[in-house]
Design an enzyme around this catalytic site. Structure first.
Site, mmCIF file in Angstrom:
data_model
loop_
_atom_site.group_PDB
_atom_site.id
_atom_site.type_symbol
_atom_site.label_atom_id
_atom_site.label_comp_id
_atom_site.label_asym_id
_atom_site.label_seq_id
_atom_site.Cartn_x
_atom_site.Cartn_y
_atom_site.Cartn_z
ATOM 1 N N ASP A 1 0.826 -1.212 0.000
ATOM 2 C CA ASP A 1 0.000 0.000 0.000
ATOM 3 C C ASP A 1 0.858 1.258 0.000
ATOM 4 O OD1 ASP A 1 1.045 -0.442 2.493
ATOM 5 O OD2 ASP A 1 -0.665 0.397 3.568
ATOM 6 N N GLU A 2 2.081 1.148 -0.408
ATOM 7 C CA GLU A 2 2.975 2.297 -0.387
ATOM 8 C C GLU A 2 3.104 2.875 -1.797
ATOM 9 O OE1 GLU A 2 7.610 2.697 0.358
ATOM 10 O OE2 GLU A 2 6.514 2.227 2.200
#
Length: 371
Positions: free
Chosen positions: A278-279
């Site tokens: 999720d980066e």
């Protein structure tokens, strides 16, 4: 006497003319009877000349004796027989000449007929040959026209085949180009969100950093973003809806940026395996100062805080952001990413929906913790 003398002289002249004509003539059939008659009548003429001279001299008695003598009568009869015989011979000769002429005419006519027939046959042969040549020429022209027509059909068919082949080849080239473009695009973009991946990110960041090194007033900012509580969302909704949420977050994030800004997912080469990454990384190219980066970070936090509609469910999330600013000639792309990650960890440590700008003492403390 005068009339008799004139008539006699005329007969002598006529006979002399016949004799002269016979002598001059090359025709033996005509000359021979006349010469015979002239020879037979020579004695008779001598006697007639003598009688004529006696009459002119007035000695008619002697002239009468000669005329009525047996010798004169014999010569006259012999002359008449000779003339009659020669006349018959001349008639026979004339008939023979006429028959010869007729035979020659028949021969000439036959030769003419044969010649005409031969010429007719020759002309017929010539006409047949000419007609044959015309027929052969017509057949050759027809064959040539057929050959031209077949050639044109073959050329047309070959042209169509070449056009079809070219179309198929162009289609194959286009498909291959599309496949190559897709491969090139896939090699530089994240397969889930279609954002630039780490390779493309590092290329663009490297070019931005090199420009910042050349131009003192040119600044670059790197923002590392992390979706807060994404693990909870992914575990509660499942990986499929978690991926949909990442796609929706990437679309919203892309719409909130300027054209020159670059957004990338940094799941790296493990993106396909680790679907829960999720980066995100944001490169701000050509900012004026750190306030520009902070303004963008606040705008992103504000937009990302709005609810997401995923799979019929409303999802609310926040985002934490770490910011690194290019400063000095010793900056490098990997260092800026590392500094932005350090700032991101500081922001997450302070709570949700925060942003932190990297400072040099953060690097010192990070190194101390490692030691």
């Amino acid at each position: 006497e005068t009339n008799w003398e004139d008539q006699y002289q005329l007969q002598l002249t006529t006979r002399d003319n016949f004799v002269k004509q016979a002598i001059d003539s090359a025709d033996a059939h005509f000359a021979q009877p006349i010469l015979q008659t002239y020879g037979t009548g020579a004695s008779l003429r001598t006697m007639e000349v003598e009688v004529f001279e006696l009459v002119r001299a007035g000695n008619t008695e002697t002239a009468a004796k000669i005329v009525f003598s047996n010798d004169y009568a014999l010569q006259l009869q012999l002359y008449r027989q000779t003339v009659a015989r020669n006349a018959l011979n001349m008639r026979d000769s004339s008939m023979q000449l006429l028959q010869d002429a007729r035979r020659q005419l028949v021969i000439v006519t036959a030769i003419s007929i044969v010649t005409i027939v031969a010429l007719g046959a020759v002309w017929i042969t010539v006409l047949k040959l000419f007609n044959h040549r015309l027929s052969v020429r017509g057949e050759m022209e027809a064959a040539l026209r057929d050959a031209y027509a077949n050639l044109e059909r073959m050329v047309d068919q070959r042209t169509k085949d070449l056009q079809n082949t070219n179309a198929k080849l162009r289609e194959q080239i286009e498909r291959r180009k599309q496949a190559e473009d897709q491969l090139a695009h896939g090699a530089l973009h994240d397969k889930l969100t279609d954002l630039p991946n780490r390779a493309l990110l590092m290329d663009r960041l490297s070019r931005a950093v090199e420009r910042a090194k050349r131009e003192p007033n040119y600044m670059v900012a790197v923002l590392t973003l992390d979706l807060d509580e994404f693990k909870v969302i992914n575990d509660s909704l499942g990986h499929s809806l978690g991926d949909e949420f990442l796609v929706a977050a990437a679309e919203r994030l892309s719409k909130s940026l300027r054209t020159l800004d670059t957004v990338a997912r940094t799941a790296g080469e493990d993106t396909m395996a680790r679907t829960g990454g999720d980066e995100f990384v944001l490169v701000l190219d050509g900012i004026h100062n750190v306030d520009d980066a902070v303004l963008v970070a606040n705008r992103i936090k504000q937009q990302m805080a709005e609810p997401f509609e995923v799979g019929g469910k409303e999802i609310i999330t926040t985002v934490s952001i770490g910011i690194a600013i290019s400063s000095g000639p010793r900056i490098d792309p990997e260092g800026m990413l590392r500094d932005a990650d350090t700032a991101l960890h500081r922001a997450k440590a302070r709570g949700k929906s925060r942003h932190v700008v990297f400072e040099d003492d953060m690097r010192v403390r990070a190194v101390e913790r490692l030691e």
